[in-house]
Motif scaffolding. Structure first.
Motif, PDB file in Angstrom:
ATOM      1  N   GLY A 197       0.785  -1.219   0.000  1.00  7.67           N
ATOM      2  CA  GLY A 197       0.000   0.000   0.000  1.00  7.67           C
ATOM      3  C   GLY A 197       0.826   1.282   0.000  1.00  7.67           C
ATOM      4  O   GLY A 197       2.049   1.269  -0.081  1.00  7.67           O
ATOM      5  N   CYS A 198       0.114   2.367   0.150  1.00  8.73           N
ATOM      6  CA  CYS A 198       0.679   3.712   0.118  1.00  8.73           C
ATOM      7  C   CYS A 198       1.425   4.040   1.414  1.00  8.73           C
ATOM      8  O   CYS A 198       1.490   3.223   2.332  1.00  8.73           O
ATOM      9  CB  CYS A 198      -0.453   4.716  -0.084  1.00  8.73           C
ATOM     10  SG  CYS A 198      -1.651   4.715   1.276  1.00  8.73           S
ATOM     11  N   GLY A 199       1.951   5.242   1.484  1.00 13.06           N
ATOM     12  CA  GLY A 199       2.667   5.690   2.674  1.00 13.06           C
ATOM     13  C   GLY A 199       1.826   5.632   3.933  1.00 13.06           C
ATOM     14  O   GLY A 199       2.344   5.370   5.021  1.00 13.06           O
ATOM     15  N   SER A 200       0.529   5.845   3.808  1.00 15.01           N
ATOM     16  CA  SER A 200      -0.351   5.754   4.982  1.00 15.01           C
ATOM     17  C   SER A 200      -0.400   4.327   5.512  1.00 15.01           C
ATOM     18  O   SER A 200      -0.369   4.106   6.729  1.00 15.01           O
ATOM     19  CB  SER A 200      -1.763   6.218   4.624  1.00 15.01           C
ATOM     20  OG  SER A 200      -1.746   7.541   4.175  1.00 15.01           O
ATOM     21  N   SER A 201      -0.477   3.354   4.608  1.00  9.37           N
ATOM     22  CA  SER A 201      -0.463   1.947   5.032  1.00  9.37           C
ATOM     23  C   SER A 201       0.874   1.600   5.674  1.00  9.37           C
ATOM     24  O   SER A 201       0.917   0.893   6.687  1.00  9.37           O
ATOM     25  CB  SER A 201      -0.714   1.011   3.842  1.00  9.37           C
ATOM     26  OG  SER A 201      -2.048   1.076   3.438  1.00  9.37           O
ATOM     27  N   VAL A 202       1.948   2.107   5.110  1.00  8.36           N
ATOM     28  CA  VAL A 202       3.279   1.852   5.671  1.00  8.36           C
ATOM     29  C   VAL A 202       3.376   2.430   7.077  1.00  8.36           C
ATOM     30  O   VAL A 202       3.818   1.756   8.014  1.00  8.36           O
ATOM     31  CB  VAL A 202       4.387   2.428   4.760  1.00  8.36           C
ATOM     32  CG1 VAL A 202       5.748   2.337   5.427  1.00  8.36           C
ATOM     33  CG2 VAL A 202       4.399   1.708   3.413  1.00  8.36           C
ATOM     34  N   SER A 203       2.933   3.674   7.268  1.00  7.77           N
ATOM     35  CA  SER A 203       3.038   4.286   8.593  1.00  7.77           C
ATOM     36  C   SER A 203       2.165   3.551   9.608  1.00  7.77           C
ATOM     37  O   SER A 203       2.575   3.355  10.758  1.00  7.77           O
ATOM     38  CB  SER A 203       2.712   5.781   8.552  1.00  7.77           C
ATOM     39  OG  SER A 203       1.387   6.023   8.164  1.00  7.77           O
ATOM     40  N   CYS A 204       0.988   3.095   9.195  1.00  5.80           N
ATOM     41  CA  CYS A 204       0.103   2.368  10.118  1.00  5.80           C
ATOM     42  C   CYS A 204       0.693   1.006  10.497  1.00  5.80           C
ATOM     43  O   CYS A 204       0.677   0.622  11.671  1.00  5.80           O
ATOM     44  CB  CYS A 204      -1.279   2.198   9.495  1.00  5.80           C
ATOM     45  SG  CYS A 204      -2.202   3.741   9.373  1.00  5.80           S
ATOM     46  N   GLY A 205       1.222   0.275   9.514  1.00  5.13           N
ATOM     47  CA  GLY A 205       1.859  -1.008   9.823  1.00  5.13           C
ATOM     48  C   GLY A 205       3.050  -0.829  10.732  1.00  5.13           C
ATOM     49  O   GLY A 205       3.253  -1.582  11.693  1.00  5.13           O
ATOM     50  N   SER A 206       3.845   0.182  10.471  1.00  4.00           N
ATOM     51  CA  SER A 206       5.045   0.450  11.262  1.00  4.00           C
ATOM     52  C   SER A 206       4.705   0.751  12.720  1.00  4.00           C
ATOM     53  O   SER A 206       5.310   0.194  13.634  1.00  4.00           O
ATOM     54  CB  SER A 206       5.812   1.620  10.634  1.00  4.00           C
ATOM     55  OG  SER A 206       6.941   1.958  11.398  1.00  4.00           O
ATOM     56  N   ILE A 207       3.733   1.613  12.948  1.00  2.00           N
ATOM     57  CA  ILE A 207       3.396   1.982  14.333  1.00  2.00           C
ATOM     58  C   ILE A 207       2.774   0.800  15.072  1.00  2.00           C
ATOM     59  O   ILE A 207       3.010   0.626  16.266  1.00  2.00           O
ATOM     60  CB  ILE A 207       2.492   3.240  14.395  1.00  2.00           C
ATOM     61  CG1 ILE A 207       2.547   3.881  15.789  1.00  2.00           C
ATOM     62  CG2 ILE A 207       1.058   2.924  14.038  1.00  2.00           C
ATOM     63  CD1 ILE A 207       3.796   4.638  16.083  1.00  2.00           C
ATOM     64  N   VAL A 208       2.027  -0.053  14.355  1.00  2.00           N
ATOM     65  CA  VAL A 208       1.444  -1.229  15.008  1.00  2.00           C
ATOM     66  C   VAL A 208       2.540  -2.161  15.510  1.00  2.00           C
ATOM     67  O   VAL A 208       2.418  -2.745  16.584  1.00  2.00           O
ATOM     68  CB  VAL A 208       0.437  -1.952  14.092  1.00  2.00           C
ATOM     69  CG1 VAL A 208       0.101  -3.344  14.617  1.00  2.00           C
ATOM     70  CG2 VAL A 208      -0.829  -1.124  13.970  1.00  2.00           C
ATOM     71  N   THR A 209       3.634  -2.291  14.774  1.00  2.00           N
ATOM     72  CA  THR A 209       4.718  -3.157  15.257  1.00  2.00           C
ATOM     73  C   THR A 209       5.252  -2.631  16.584  1.00  2.00           C
ATOM     74  O   THR A 209       5.584  -3.416  17.468  1.00  2.00           O
ATOM     75  CB  THR A 209       5.877  -3.287  14.248  1.00  2.00           C
ATOM     76  OG1 THR A 209       6.547  -2.039  14.079  1.00  2.00           O
ATOM     77  CG2 THR A 209       5.393  -3.824  12.907  1.00  2.00           C
TER      78      THR A 209
END
Length: 156
Positions: A62-74
């Motif tokens: 996905g886009c940068g928003s998906s990347v930032s959301c996945g990253s913070i969830v980790t």
């Protein structure tokens, strides 16, 4: 930078540009792949040690928003029990990132749905193997009979 990226705060932008825990784990205890209604796909891999998530990684197309959301969830999931991490909500993700533009907030839901599915995968595998539930909250005593219960047995 497009319109939505210009609305990102520093935290969300940093996670989009420098994702934490990116990429598949070669050894994992729980896994999930979820495709969101927008077409983005997200994956999470969990390693669980002593009943707590010791490492988690993700990937998304996905886009940068998906990347930032996945990253913070980790970052939110490490140190939690899989049962607790499965309760990470869309609101938790948005709060941790300091918000996202309304048109990309669904990415936080994709991330929370995917971590929930990865935790459910670990919980199901643990129950299927008949292993003791390691997210027991009755006490810290490893010899406790509640801690040694089999999958499907209640704490009582």
């Amino acid at each position: 930078m497009d319109q939505s990226q210009s609305e990102f705060n520093v935290t969300a932008f940093d996670h989009a540009q420098h994702p934490r825990n990116w990429g598949a784990l070669s050894e994992y205890d729980g896994y999930a792949r979820v495709k969101g209604p927008c077409g983005d796909t997200m994956e999470f891999w969990l390693q669980v040690s002593d009943g707590r998530i010791s490492h988690v990684s993700f990937d998304t197309d996905g886009c940068g928003s998906s990347v930032s959301c996945g990253s913070i969830v980790t970052e939110l999931a490490v140190g939690e029990t899989p049962a607790d991490a499965s309760h990470i909500s869309q609101a938790d993700v948005l709060d941790a990132l300091g918000g996202l533009p309304p048109e990309v907030q669904h990415c936080a839901l994709l991330a929370s749905d995917t971590i929930r599915a990865a935790c459910a995968d670990w919980i199901a595998a643990t129950a299927k193997s008949g292993a003791a539930s390691s997210d027991c909250r009755t006490c810290d005593n490893d010899s406790c009979s509640a801690r040694k219960r089999r999958g499907g047995e209640s704490e009582a």
